[in-house]
Design a protein around this motif. Sequence first.
Motif, PDB file in Angstrom:
ATOM      1  N   THR A 143       0.848  -0.805   0.067  1.00 25.12           N
ATOM      2  CA  THR A 143      -0.105   0.004   0.277  1.00 25.12           C
ATOM      3  C   THR A 143       0.790   1.173   0.389  1.00 25.12           C
ATOM      4  N   ARG A 144       0.802   2.039  -1.324  1.00 23.23           N
ATOM      5  CA  ARG A 144       1.199   3.408  -0.538  1.00 23.23           C
ATOM      6  C   ARG A 144       0.499   4.859  -2.063  1.00 23.23           C
ATOM      7  N   ILE A 145       0.287   5.618  -1.234  1.00 19.05           N
ATOM      8  CA  ILE A 145       0.079   7.117  -1.823  1.00 19.05           C
ATOM      9  C   ILE A 145       0.474   7.244  -3.341  1.00 19.05           C
ATOM     10  N   THR A 146      -0.218   7.029  -4.724  1.00 18.47           N
ATOM     11  CA  THR A 146       0.180   6.907  -5.288  1.00 18.47           C
ATOM     12  C   THR A 146       0.407   8.481  -6.452  1.00 18.47           C
ATOM     13  N   MET A 147      -1.169   9.312  -5.686  1.00 24.17           N
ATOM     14  CA  MET A 147      -1.634  10.670  -6.542  1.00 24.17           C
ATOM     15  C   MET A 147      -1.641  11.618  -5.471  1.00 24.17           C
ATOM     16  N   ARG A 148      -1.147  12.387  -5.013  1.00 26.69           N
ATOM     17  CA  ARG A 148      -1.522  13.802  -3.639  1.00 26.69           C
ATOM     18  C   ARG A 148      -1.706  15.160  -3.729  1.00 26.69           C
ATOM     19  N   PRO A 149      -2.984  15.765  -2.786  1.00 26.82           N
ATOM     20  CA  PRO A 149      -3.124  17.160  -3.119  1.00 26.82           C
ATOM     21  C   PRO A 149      -1.448  17.700  -3.789  1.00 26.82           C
ATOM     22  N   THR A 150      -1.371  19.058  -4.027  1.00 25.89           N
ATOM     23  CA  THR A 150      -0.417  20.293  -3.466  1.00 25.89           C
ATOM     24  C   THR A 150      -0.962  21.617  -3.956  1.00 25.89           C
ATOM     25  N   ASN A 151      -0.392  22.210  -3.119  1.00 23.59           N
ATOM     26  CA  ASN A 151      -1.040  23.397  -2.382  1.00 23.59           C
ATOM     27  C   ASN A 151      -0.530  23.918  -3.503  1.00 23.59           C
ATOM     28  N   MET A 152      -2.381  25.196  -3.905  1.00 24.81           N
ATOM     29  CA  MET A 152      -2.304  25.736  -5.447  1.00 24.81           C
ATOM     30  C   MET A 152      -3.821  27.023  -4.757  1.00 24.81           C
ATOM     31  N   GLU A 153      -3.811  27.590  -5.749  1.00 26.32           N
ATOM     32  CA  GLU A 153      -4.636  29.050  -5.454  1.00 26.32           C
ATOM     33  C   GLU A 153      -5.656  28.846  -6.783  1.00 26.32           C
TER      34      GLU A 153
END
Length: 992
Positions: A480-490
């Motif tokens: 198990t692993r995180i393959t796609m994560r959110p990023t900081n954005m405006e």
Amino acid sequence: ATLLSPLSLACTEDVIFQGPRWRTEPSDLILPISSPDQQATITCEAEGSPPPQYRWSLNGTLIDLGNDYRRHMSGGSLIISNLDKDQDTGVYQCTAFNTWGSILSRRASLQFAYLDNFKTQTVRSAVNVREGQGVVLLCGPPAHSGELAFAWIFNEYPYFVQQDSRRFISQETGSLYIAKVEPSDVGNYTCVVNNTVTREKVLSSPTPLVLRSDGVMGEYEPKIEVHFPDSVPAAKESVVKLECFALGNPVPEISWRRTSGVPFPSKVKMKNANAVLEIPNFQQEDAGAYECMAENRRGKNAVRGRISFHAKPHWLQTMTDTALSIEENLFWECKANGKPKPSYSWLKNGEPVAEGRVQIENGALSIAALNLSDSGMYQCVAENKHGIIYSSAQLMVLASPPSFSKSPLRALVKARSGSEVTLECKPQASPPAISLWKKGNEILITLLPNGTLKIANVTRRDAASYTCIAKNQFGTAKPTRITMRPTNMEIIVGESIVLPCQIACDPALDVSFSWAFNGQLIDFQRDSDHFERSISGDLMIRNIQLNHGGKYVCVIDTDVESLSTSAILVVKGPPGPPDKVSVEEITDSTAQLSWTPGRDNGSPITGYIIQARTPFTVGWQAVDTVPEVVNGNMLTATVVGLNAWVEYEFRVVARNIVGLGEPSPASAKTRTEDAIPDTAPTDVGGGGGTKSELVITWEPVPEELQNGEGFGYIIAFRPVGTVTWTRAVISNIGVARYVFRNDTIPPFSPFDVKVGAYNNRGEGPFSSIATVYSAEEVPSVAPKRVRARSVSAAQIEVIWEALPAIPERVLGYEVVYWEDDTKPDTVGKVRISGNYTLVNITGLKANTVYYLSVAAFNTAGPGPQSAPINTTTKKPPPDRAPLNIQWTMIGSTLTLHWDPVVAMETESKVTGYLVGPSLLILTNKTTVALSLSANDNYLIQIKAMSEGGEGVGSEPIHIHKLSMGARGSGASCLSPLYLSAALISALLCSIW
């Protein structure tokens, strides 16, 4: 017994097709040619991941945007500056591409609409016609591009020719058709050509229509001058218009029918006295033969044509995005309808598909044993001569390790001794995986073909841990692993985003996702208007508001661990409304304002716009300020250019990089100070009136420009060439006319006139000086040497001597005529403008004494009349047709005999006979021999001729070209005959 089946292989998510997809395709454009800096935008927008890139072609040639200073792209749209008709006209096509492949858009044409002027502006040659004759006035539109609409002006603008059963304007040719000319038709005709795209309008030179004085055209059967082609192609759902119009006397009636006898549906409309048949929303069942019939009491004529149905291709079946494992077979089929039947071709990534492994047959494409190079964007193309359409789909050739995410194995199986147990092993894999089972460390080979393990007659010895092992050439699962994560954005307020949160996992584990916002779990049911969580764990936020800015955390929980990932979302929006707008100081033309700022909503305020409204404006209007640009650091500004003595309200709008915010509340209403008027009345003129009057008129000054109370007008005037002004004051602001009366004013004398304004603060400026003439007097002298002669039973010609130079103006002459001084209702009047000294009076009674008098006239009216003279109209022509007509046809010679017509005492004496209209012959005998052509049809009719005009025509004789050599007598009708009025007129002219 307990059976265990652990398995450690990777899960895979649903296949997501990310190749380019059209969101907006180019559309045809037709543009007017306007300013040199005109530009055009051809829209093209696709979606996909990664976002698609674009390229454009013109007439099949790739456009090199890097070396083209006039063309550039915005997004996928092509923007063309400084448009050039020769370089930019053509067919454009957009290509969208990303790492998954390429697709072509539909083709779009760019055309330029224009309308040249008529080549010459000299007066066109006069068209001479007889009363009762039909006529065609040609328009001959100039060079153009774009749809045209036609109209005709009669004499002068704005008097347009009104279409009815007698007059018709063809929107195909622009020509004007008059079925039967009447005296009221005499005048100048100007063709008006409108380009419906550019809104340009050009006018031809006038074409004079003149009535000949050699008699009235007799009755004749219809001649269809306007008719639709033999074959009319019509597109599906288009509006079809057929034109049909005939010349004839009497005016023909137009009717329509389908030759099949099928009645017209209710949608079919008849317009312009049946001259136009309109079929909206044209369909297959509307195709067929149509007939237009023109008929009057002299005969009838008909034309036919066939409307054929055609349709550009439209899809009946398209292919869909497809994901197949490597080495599997692909079959796609697309079907389209259209008329004519469309042909098919296939594209891969915008290029024709190369045959070989790929088999193409009409709308079907098949590929055996797929490999990874077959992946891409495919398009099926259907085309006929009326259009081309594209259908797109993505082919993904899958190559992936086995996964049990869709069909996990059961963790625990309980079975009774002696029963049968089936353990399924159905992993997802591309290509399909090879499965085997292990009992502990022992490999089992007793498997069904689909990889299922079947244990019959279960005993205690069968209890164990069973493991299904699935393998292919691409490997096995991962932890198990995180393959796609959110990023900081405006992000900008109102937009929508997806915060990704996806994992690779062991399918034996139960997985759950949750999201928190600023430390609080999101309730997806309560907040469903804005928040939605996908099955894979992603968070979608729709229509983002300012209060959605903050920290978002994705939490992943499994049976054995908990993972999380977070991102900061900054939401930017337009500024909030400013507040407390007040007027600090006000003059007659300026106002100093101050205000307090509103919220900047995540982006600094870059400037302010000042708006104002008054009782005289429509809504709020931006106003000029000092400084001209009010930046975001300023909280005060001076509004300039205001009108004096007007009540104003002001408001302020802030802006930042995101856009304009909401306006502030309005300030209190404040009136500017009064001032001397600074606007003079406009459109000063006048003239006319009665004797010894000078009439002066002007356009009133609007209330918002009066600048104060006590407003009025100052009128100043003086005879041209003098120095001293006479002034008059009018305090009624609603008055726009002043009349000065004085017996010393000479008639029709020029005056310098100007009009100014004043109010309680003083006098404002005067208008520019205009020249206005005083009222004139009627002509003082009557015309002399008035003579009259009878032309026919219904017409008198009047001649007089032009007046010599007199003090009064002469604009023309007026002829008054009457039958008897004791019968005032018999008085008639004819006016003719200009220095003409002859007029024809028509429509009179036969054999009647008429008294006539002539007077000159101008704007003041007619002057004294000449001494009355009288003349008598001719006796009427005989009202009987020649009888006992005998005709003989031998070979090509037709011999006619008839009884003479004897005039009664009350009728004009017979002077001869007219034989026509096919061959026009004048004779003073009662017999005539005619040489006929064997290739033509003929219509023969005989009329008596007299000083009073033509008599009644005999019954017509129809000679058909197939009857040459026949013999007969009387008015025998062998076949209908159709001849144009133009031919009859030409023959009459050549004989008389």
